[in-house]
Write an enzyme that holds these catalytic residues in place. Sequence first.
Site, PDB file in Angstrom:
ATOM      1  N   ASN A 285       0.868  -1.187   0.000  1.00 27.97           N
ATOM      2  CA  ASN A 285       0.000   0.000   0.000  1.00 27.97           C
ATOM      3  C   ASN A 285       0.898   1.229   0.000  1.00 27.97           C
ATOM      4  O   ASN A 285       1.485   1.569   1.023  1.00 27.97           O
ATOM      5  CB  ASN A 285      -0.897  -0.050   1.250  1.00 27.97           C
TER       6      ASN A 285
ATOM      7  N   LYS B 235       0.136   4.292  -0.374  1.00 30.85           N
ATOM      8  CA  LYS B 235      -0.488   5.513   0.174  1.00 30.85           C
ATOM      9  C   LYS B 235      -0.232   6.698  -0.770  1.00 30.85           C
ATOM     10  O   LYS B 235      -0.149   6.501  -1.981  1.00 30.85           O
ATOM     11  CB  LYS B 235       0.017   5.757   1.598  1.00 30.85           C
TER      12      LYS B 235
ATOM     13  N   GLU C 171      -6.611   5.090   8.071  1.00 25.87           N
ATOM     14  CA  GLU C 171      -6.350   6.488   7.686  1.00 25.87           C
ATOM     15  C   GLU C 171      -7.587   7.113   7.059  1.00 25.87           C
ATOM     16  O   GLU C 171      -7.785   8.325   7.137  1.00 25.87           O
ATOM     17  CB  GLU C 171      -5.120   6.553   6.758  1.00 25.87           C
TER      18      GLU C 171
ATOM     19  N   GLY D  11       2.474   2.719  10.548  1.00 22.97           N
ATOM     20  CA  GLY D  11       3.415   3.805  10.272  1.00 22.97           C
ATOM     21  C   GLY D  11       4.178   4.279  11.495  1.00 22.97           C
ATOM     22  O   GLY D  11       4.842   5.313  11.460  1.00 22.97           O
TER      23      GLY D  11
ATOM     24  N   GLU E 151      -5.287  -4.526  11.100  1.00 20.69           N
ATOM     25  CA  GLU E 151      -4.300  -3.455  11.202  1.00 20.69           C
ATOM     26  C   GLU E 151      -4.536  -2.636  12.470  1.00 20.69           C
ATOM     27  O   GLU E 151      -5.339  -1.687  12.455  1.00 20.69           O
ATOM     28  CB  GLU E 151      -4.411  -2.528   9.989  1.00 20.69           C
TER      29      GLU E 151
ATOM     30  N   HIS F 224      -9.568   1.373   5.534  1.00 19.88           N
ATOM     31  CA  HIS F 224      -8.243   1.642   6.118  1.00 19.88           C
ATOM     32  C   HIS F 224      -8.390   2.687   7.229  1.00 19.88           C
ATOM     33  O   HIS F 224      -9.162   3.633   7.102  1.00 19.88           O
ATOM     34  CB  HIS F 224      -7.275   2.136   5.034  1.00 19.88           C
TER      35      HIS F 224
ATOM     36  N   SER G  63       3.511  -1.748  10.424  1.00 24.64           N
ATOM     37  CA  SER G  63       4.960  -1.793  10.634  1.00 24.64           C
ATOM     38  C   SER G  63       5.574  -3.169  10.369  1.00 24.64           C
ATOM     39  O   SER G  63       6.480  -3.596  11.079  1.00 24.64           O
ATOM     40  CB  SER G  63       5.313  -1.285  12.041  1.00 24.64           C
TER      41      SER G  63
HETATM   42  P1  PGA Z   1       2.871   0.536   7.618  1.00 24.35           P
HETATM   43  O1  PGA Z   1       1.398   0.725   7.008  1.00 24.35           O
HETATM   44  O2  PGA Z   1       3.396  -0.774   7.095  1.00 24.35           O
HETATM   45  O3  PGA Z   1       3.658   1.715   7.105  1.00 24.35           O
HETATM   46  O4  PGA Z   1       2.732   0.527   9.099  1.00 24.35           O
HETATM   47  C1  PGA Z   1       0.527  -0.365   6.911  1.00 24.35           C
HETATM   48  C2  PGA Z   1      -0.785   0.099   6.311  1.00 24.35           C
HETATM   49  O5  PGA Z   1      -1.250   1.194   6.605  1.00 24.35           O
HETATM   50  O6  PGA Z   1      -1.407  -0.639   5.523  1.00 24.35           O
END
Ligand code: PGA
Length: 257
Positions: A14, A16, A102, A178, A172, A100, A217
């Site tokens: 992903n 983003k 976010e 992140g 998640e 997601h 992460s």
């Molecule tokens: P990350 O993001 O691996 O940077 O923690 C995962 C995600 O948001 O799908």
Amino acid sequence: MSESSQRIPLVIGNWKMNTSLQTALSLARAAAEDAAAHPDVEVAVMPPSTWLVALATALGTDSAVQLGAQDIAPEPAGAYTGDIAAEMVAPYVRFILAGHSERRHIHGEDDTYVRAKVDAIFRVDRTPVLAVGETEQQRQAGQAEGVIAEQLEHALADRPVDQIRSLVIAYEPVWAIGTGQSASASDAQQMAQVIRDWIRGAYADAADRVRILYGGSVKADNASEFFASEDIDGGLIGGASLDAADFSEIIRAVGIT
Ligand code: PGA
């Protein structure tokens, strides 16, 4: 054959709101090579939507890497400035992400809206990747399992079992996205099991088919811990998917478990 061995491992990058077109092309080509080298693993990347046409063209129809979209709006068309419909990405993608954190947290999207997105993804006959996860506060209050069950209930209740069988769910935990602070492999497995148990309760026939990913992460050096877990069938990878070498290592890690 164990139940988990019937599920093809899946790794999704992903990206983003990152990448130039040039970077996107080079990451996608690298992912295609990795995917071809690991035919036992399904690999997909989710670029910003503006790059989908160029990537689909550059990769061609028999590329080993698949494309996905990071988000869509539920409506098929209309006055929704800045949004993109499932119909608009469907020609280029196999997977579409919904829910997601976010989107849930930065854009305030609630469970009803997430369900409508899942409806839209099925409407265009693509595979939803439904993301669920609890916040740190909810985890500390002992609510993690309840929050996940509620998100699943809202998005997935009262659907034909065939839809559920085809689904991908990404666990998640919000506090791990992140942040560099991943869940422990045993916490991730425990929550993946909660998800599979929920599915078993609602759709007994689909429970062993649904692929459950861990995201938050995941890096080259911790990926294999997660993928060794019984109920985790792969990963949704953010930051580490922007580094071709790291993403390659993660694909390799899922292939050997
Ligand atoms: P990350 O993001 O691996 O940077 O923690 C995962 C995600 O948001 O799908």
